[in-house]
Write a protein that holds these residues in place. Structure first.
Motif, mmCIF file in Angstrom:
data_model
loop_
_atom_site.group_PDB
_atom_site.id
_atom_site.type_symbol
_atom_site.label_atom_id
_atom_site.label_comp_id
_atom_site.label_asym_id
_atom_site.label_seq_id
_atom_site.Cartn_x
_atom_site.Cartn_y
_atom_site.Cartn_z
ATOM 1 N N THR A 84 38.924 16.835 72.972
ATOM 2 C CA THR A 84 39.794 17.724 72.206
ATOM 3 C C THR A 84 39.447 17.655 70.724
ATOM 4 O O THR A 84 39.169 16.573 70.197
ATOM 5 C CB THR A 84 41.280 17.321 72.390
ATOM 6 N N ILE A 86 41.203 18.544 67.086
ATOM 7 C CA ILE A 86 42.421 18.923 66.372
ATOM 8 C C ILE A 86 42.058 19.156 64.909
ATOM 9 O O ILE A 86 41.710 18.213 64.186
ATOM 10 C CB ILE A 86 43.521 17.850 66.473
ATOM 11 N N LYS A 136 39.594 21.293 74.701
ATOM 12 C CA LYS A 136 40.686 21.974 73.987
ATOM 13 C C LYS A 136 40.426 21.946 72.485
ATOM 14 O O LYS A 136 39.854 20.981 71.957
ATOM 15 C CB LYS A 136 42.039 21.297 74.269
ATOM 16 N N LEU A 138 42.891 22.475 69.120
ATOM 17 C CA LEU A 138 44.240 22.675 68.594
ATOM 18 C C LEU A 138 44.142 22.823 67.082
ATOM 19 O O LEU A 138 43.738 21.887 66.383
ATOM 20 C CB LEU A 138 45.146 21.496 68.946
ATOM 21 N N SER A 166 41.434 31.800 65.775
ATOM 22 C CA SER A 166 41.794 31.201 67.064
ATOM 23 C C SER A 166 41.910 32.280 68.140
ATOM 24 O O SER A 166 41.452 32.093 69.272
ATOM 25 C CB SER A 166 43.119 30.445 66.950
ATOM 26 N N VAL A 183 44.555 26.861 70.776
ATOM 27 C CA VAL A 183 45.892 27.238 70.306
ATOM 28 C C VAL A 183 45.967 27.013 68.801
ATOM 29 O O VAL A 183 45.453 26.022 68.282
ATOM 30 C CB VAL A 183 46.991 26.401 71.007
ATOM 31 N N LEU A 185 48.828 26.349 66.276
ATOM 32 C CA LEU A 185 50.216 25.914 66.432
ATOM 33 C C LEU A 185 50.878 25.615 65.098
ATOM 34 O O LEU A 185 50.385 24.808 64.305
ATOM 35 C CB LEU A 185 50.248 24.650 67.299
ATOM 36 N N TRP A 234 52.836 19.438 72.931
ATOM 37 C CA TRP A 234 52.376 20.811 73.157
ATOM 38 C C TRP A 234 50.943 20.794 73.682
ATOM 39 O O TRP A 234 50.587 21.547 74.588
ATOM 40 C CB TRP A 234 52.468 21.613 71.865
ATOM 41 N N LEU A 235 50.148 19.910 73.124
ATOM 42 C CA LEU A 235 48.758 19.799 73.552
ATOM 43 C C LEU A 235 48.665 19.415 75.025
ATOM 44 O O LEU A 235 47.730 19.825 75.726
ATOM 45 C CB LEU A 235 48.055 18.744 72.693
ATOM 46 N N PHE A 240 48.857 25.128 78.144
ATOM 47 C CA PHE A 240 48.194 25.129 76.840
ATOM 48 C C PHE A 240 47.080 26.177 76.820
ATOM 49 O O PHE A 240 46.214 26.183 77.690
ATOM 50 C CB PHE A 240 47.610 23.750 76.529
#
Length: 251
Positions: A84, A86, A136, A138, A166, A183, A185, A234-235, A240
Protein backbone atom coordinates in the motif's frame (compact mmCIF):
# COMPACT_ATOMS: atom_id res chain seq x y z
CA UNK A 1 2.92 -15.10 3.49
CA UNK A 2 1.39 -12.63 5.98
CA UNK A 3 3.77 -9.69 5.75
CA UNK A 4 2.12 -6.43 4.72
CA UNK A 5 4.08 -3.43 3.45
CA UNK A 6 2.97 0.19 3.67
CA UNK A 7 4.82 3.11 2.10
CA UNK A 8 3.89 6.29 3.97
CA UNK A 9 4.83 9.89 3.26
CA UNK A 10 4.91 12.46 6.02
CA UNK A 11 5.34 9.83 8.71
CA UNK A 12 7.49 11.91 11.03
CA UNK A 13 4.77 13.97 12.69
CA UNK A 14 1.04 14.63 13.03
CA UNK A 15 -1.43 12.13 11.66
CA UNK A 16 1.31 10.56 9.55
CA UNK A 17 3.29 9.67 12.65
CA UNK A 18 0.16 8.28 14.32
CA UNK A 19 -0.63 6.16 11.25
CA UNK A 20 2.92 4.84 11.15
CA UNK A 21 2.85 3.94 14.83
CA UNK A 22 -0.50 2.16 14.50
CA UNK A 23 0.63 0.22 11.44
CA UNK A 24 3.78 -0.90 13.23
CA UNK A 25 1.72 -1.93 16.26
CA UNK A 26 -0.38 -4.12 13.94
CA UNK A 27 2.77 -5.83 12.66
CA UNK A 28 2.99 -4.06 9.31
CA UNK A 29 6.31 -3.23 7.69
CA UNK A 30 6.59 0.49 7.00
CA UNK A 31 8.73 2.64 4.73
CA UNK A 32 8.36 6.22 5.98
CA UNK A 33 9.36 9.01 3.57
CA UNK A 34 9.70 12.41 5.23
CA UNK A 35 12.06 15.35 5.44
CA UNK A 36 13.26 14.12 8.84
CA UNK A 37 13.43 10.78 10.62
CA UNK A 38 11.33 10.28 13.73
CA UNK A 39 12.65 8.74 16.94
CA UNK A 40 9.04 8.28 18.09
CA UNK A 41 8.29 6.24 15.00
CA UNK A 42 11.50 4.24 15.37
CA UNK A 43 10.68 3.35 18.97
CA UNK A 44 7.33 1.94 17.81
CA UNK A 45 8.97 -0.77 15.70
CA UNK A 46 9.18 -4.11 17.47
CA UNK A 47 12.20 -5.11 15.39
CA UNK A 48 14.61 -3.04 13.27
CA UNK A 49 13.65 -4.61 9.95
CA UNK A 50 10.01 -3.60 10.46
CA UNK A 51 10.72 0.09 9.74
CA UNK A 52 12.77 1.93 7.15
CA UNK A 53 12.93 5.73 7.26
CA UNK A 54 14.08 7.82 4.32
CA UNK A 55 14.98 11.46 4.84
CA UNK A 56 13.68 12.83 1.56
CA UNK A 57 12.59 16.28 0.46
CA UNK A 58 9.35 15.55 -1.37
CA UNK A 59 9.61 18.88 -3.18
CA UNK A 60 12.26 17.01 -5.19
CA UNK A 61 9.58 14.70 -6.52
CA UNK A 62 11.51 13.21 -9.42
CA UNK A 63 14.33 12.13 -7.12
CA UNK A 64 11.85 10.70 -4.60
CA UNK A 65 10.01 8.74 -7.30
CA UNK A 66 13.23 7.41 -8.78
CA UNK A 67 14.41 6.30 -5.35
CA UNK A 68 11.11 4.52 -4.68
CA UNK A 69 11.14 2.82 -8.07
CA UNK A 70 14.69 1.53 -7.56
CA UNK A 71 13.89 0.25 -4.07
CA UNK A 72 10.71 -1.54 -5.14
CA UNK A 73 12.70 -3.23 -7.91
CA UNK A 74 14.76 -4.97 -5.21
CA UNK A 75 11.69 -6.58 -3.64
CA UNK A 76 9.95 -9.81 -4.57
CA UNK A 77 6.17 -9.81 -4.59
CA UNK A 78 6.20 -13.35 -3.19
CA UNK A 79 7.54 -11.92 0.05
CA UNK A 80 4.42 -9.87 0.74
CA UNK A 81 0.71 -10.36 1.28
CA UNK A 82 -0.17 -6.80 0.24
CA UNK A 83 1.44 -3.47 -0.57
CA UNK A 84 0.00 0.00 0.00
CA UNK A 85 1.07 3.56 -0.73
CA UNK A 86 -0.29 6.32 1.52
CA UNK A 87 0.34 9.83 0.19
CA UNK A 88 -0.08 11.84 3.36
CA UNK A 89 2.55 14.61 3.28
CA UNK A 90 1.52 18.17 2.62
CA UNK A 91 2.43 21.74 3.53
CA UNK A 92 0.57 25.02 3.87
CA UNK A 93 2.28 28.03 2.35
CA UNK A 94 1.94 31.52 3.80
CA UNK A 95 -1.69 32.11 4.80
CA UNK A 96 -2.55 35.09 2.65
CA UNK A 97 -4.17 36.08 -0.60
CA UNK A 98 -2.38 34.55 -3.59
CA UNK A 99 -1.09 37.95 -4.62
CA UNK A 100 0.84 38.11 -1.33
CA UNK A 101 2.34 34.60 -1.43
CA UNK A 102 5.83 34.24 -2.85
CA UNK A 103 6.20 32.09 -5.94
CA UNK A 104 8.73 29.87 -4.16
CA UNK A 105 6.36 29.20 -1.25
CA UNK A 106 3.45 28.45 -3.57
CA UNK A 107 5.53 26.16 -5.80
CA UNK A 108 6.87 24.22 -2.81
CA UNK A 109 3.32 23.56 -1.59
CA UNK A 110 2.24 22.34 -5.03
CA UNK A 111 5.27 20.10 -5.38
CA UNK A 112 4.90 18.46 -1.98
CA UNK A 113 1.11 18.30 -1.99
CA UNK A 114 0.36 17.28 -5.57
CA UNK A 115 3.42 16.73 -7.74
CA UNK A 116 5.06 14.29 -5.30
CA UNK A 117 1.92 12.16 -4.79
CA UNK A 118 1.47 11.88 -8.55
CA UNK A 119 5.13 10.99 -9.13
CA UNK A 120 5.22 8.46 -6.28
CA UNK A 121 1.94 6.89 -7.38
CA UNK A 122 3.27 6.52 -10.91
CA UNK A 123 6.48 4.90 -9.65
CA UNK A 124 4.55 2.62 -7.28
CA UNK A 125 2.10 1.41 -9.91
CA UNK A 126 4.77 0.87 -12.55
CA UNK A 127 7.09 -1.06 -10.22
CA UNK A 128 4.32 -3.34 -8.90
CA UNK A 129 2.14 -3.77 -12.00
CA UNK A 130 3.09 -7.44 -12.38
CA UNK A 131 2.51 -8.21 -8.70
CA UNK A 132 -0.51 -10.43 -8.11
CA UNK A 133 -1.02 -9.35 -4.50
CA UNK A 134 -3.53 -6.64 -3.45
CA UNK A 135 -2.22 -3.14 -4.18
CA UNK A 136 -3.77 0.04 -2.80
CA UNK A 137 -3.12 3.76 -3.02
CA UNK A 138 -4.62 5.99 -0.34
CA UNK A 139 -4.35 9.72 -0.95
CA UNK A 140 -5.02 11.95 2.05
CA UNK A 141 -7.17 14.73 0.66
CA UNK A 142 -9.16 17.42 2.48
CA UNK A 143 -12.52 19.08 2.57
CA UNK A 144 -10.66 22.16 1.34
CA UNK A 145 -10.12 20.38 -1.94
CA UNK A 146 -13.89 20.34 -2.34
CA UNK A 147 -14.65 23.82 -0.98
CA UNK A 148 -12.98 27.05 -2.05
CA UNK A 149 -11.49 29.21 0.70
CA UNK A 150 -9.82 32.60 0.52
CA UNK A 151 -6.10 32.70 1.38
CA UNK A 152 -5.81 28.96 0.78
CA UNK A 153 -5.47 28.84 -3.02
CA UNK A 154 -2.37 26.64 -3.11
CA UNK A 155 -3.55 24.14 -0.49
CA UNK A 156 -7.08 23.90 -1.91
CA UNK A 157 -5.62 23.36 -5.36
CA UNK A 158 -3.30 20.54 -4.27
CA UNK A 159 -6.18 18.69 -2.65
CA UNK A 160 -8.59 19.27 -5.53
CA UNK A 161 -5.88 18.02 -7.87
CA UNK A 162 -5.35 14.99 -5.67
CA UNK A 163 -9.05 14.13 -5.96
CA UNK A 164 -9.00 14.49 -9.73
CA UNK A 165 -5.83 12.54 -10.38
CA UNK A 166 -7.12 9.77 -8.12
CA UNK A 167 -10.30 9.57 -10.23
CA UNK A 168 -8.25 9.37 -13.43
CA UNK A 169 -5.93 6.69 -12.11
CA UNK A 170 -8.88 4.68 -10.79
CA UNK A 171 -10.26 4.51 -14.33
CA UNK A 172 -6.90 3.38 -15.67
CA UNK A 173 -6.41 0.69 -13.02
CA UNK A 174 -9.98 -0.60 -13.38
CA UNK A 175 -9.16 -1.58 -16.96
CA UNK A 176 -6.27 -3.81 -15.86
CA UNK A 177 -6.54 -7.48 -14.79
CA UNK A 178 -5.02 -6.81 -11.36
CA UNK A 179 -5.36 -3.06 -11.13
CA UNK A 180 -4.66 -1.24 -7.92
CA UNK A 181 -7.48 0.27 -5.91
CA UNK A 182 -7.22 3.98 -5.16
CA UNK A 183 -9.09 6.37 -2.87
CA UNK A 184 -8.72 10.08 -2.16
CA UNK A 185 -9.93 10.42 1.42
CA UNK A 186 -10.73 13.52 3.45
CA UNK A 187 -9.81 12.73 7.08
CA UNK A 188 -11.93 15.38 8.81
CA UNK A 189 -10.66 18.28 10.92
CA UNK A 190 -7.66 17.18 12.95
CA UNK A 191 -5.72 18.80 15.78
CA UNK A 192 -2.44 19.27 13.90
CA UNK A 193 0.14 22.01 13.34
CA UNK A 194 -1.87 23.03 10.27
CA UNK A 195 -4.85 23.89 12.45
CA UNK A 196 -2.60 25.95 14.72
CA UNK A 197 -1.39 27.89 11.68
CA UNK A 198 -4.93 28.53 10.48
CA UNK A 199 -6.42 29.70 13.77
CA UNK A 200 -3.35 31.83 14.54
CA UNK A 201 -3.47 33.77 11.28
CA UNK A 202 -4.39 37.44 11.22
CA UNK A 203 -8.01 38.12 10.28
CA UNK A 204 -6.79 40.58 7.67
CA UNK A 205 -4.93 37.73 5.94
CA UNK A 206 -7.44 34.93 6.53
CA UNK A 207 -11.17 35.78 6.51
CA UNK A 208 -12.13 32.36 7.95
CA UNK A 209 -9.85 32.53 10.99
CA UNK A 210 -12.78 32.78 13.43
CA UNK A 211 -14.25 29.55 12.10
CA UNK A 212 -11.04 27.64 12.69
CA UNK A 213 -10.53 29.19 16.11
CA UNK A 214 -14.05 28.05 16.96
CA UNK A 215 -13.31 24.46 15.97
CA UNK A 216 -10.57 24.42 18.59
CA UNK A 217 -12.49 26.29 21.26
CA UNK A 218 -15.55 24.06 20.87
CA UNK A 219 -13.56 20.82 20.96
CA UNK A 220 -14.47 19.86 17.40
CA UNK A 221 -10.98 18.76 16.35
CA UNK A 222 -10.15 15.07 16.13
CA UNK A 223 -6.92 13.92 17.78
CA UNK A 224 -4.20 12.66 15.47
CA UNK A 225 -4.48 9.17 16.97
CA UNK A 226 -8.24 8.98 16.46
CA UNK A 227 -7.97 10.40 12.94
CA UNK A 228 -5.25 7.89 12.05
CA UNK A 229 -7.38 5.01 13.31
CA UNK A 230 -10.35 6.18 11.23
CA UNK A 231 -8.22 6.53 8.10
CA UNK A 232 -6.63 3.10 8.52
CA UNK A 233 -10.05 1.57 9.16
CA UNK A 234 -11.21 3.02 5.84
CA UNK A 235 -8.17 1.50 4.17
CA UNK A 236 -9.21 -1.92 5.53
CA UNK A 237 -12.77 -1.71 4.21
CA UNK A 238 -13.83 -4.52 1.89
CA UNK A 239 -15.26 -1.93 -0.49
CA UNK A 240 -12.10 0.20 -0.56
CA UNK A 241 -11.83 1.79 -4.00
CA UNK A 242 -15.46 1.48 -5.01
CA UNK A 243 -15.92 5.14 -4.09
CA UNK A 244 -12.79 7.00 -5.17
CA UNK A 245 -13.57 10.41 -3.62
CA UNK A 246 -14.47 9.76 -0.01
CA UNK A 247 -14.67 11.28 3.47
CA UNK A 248 -14.19 9.47 6.79
CA UNK A 249 -17.29 11.22 8.09
CA UNK A 250 -19.42 9.26 5.63
CA UNK A 251 -20.99 5.98 6.82
Amino acid sequence: MNKHLTILTGGSRGMGLAMGQQLLAQGYHVLSIARNSSSALQSSASKPEQLLQWEQDLAQSAAAAQRLSAWLATLKSSGWASITLINNAGVIPQIAALSQVSAADMINALRVGLEAPMALTSAFLAATQSWSIPRKVLNISSGLGRRAMASQAAYCTTKAGMDQFSSCVALEEAAKPNGARIVSLAPGVIDTDMQVQLRSAAATDFPDVARFAGLHTNGQLTSTNDAAARVLAWLDRADFGEQVIADVRQP
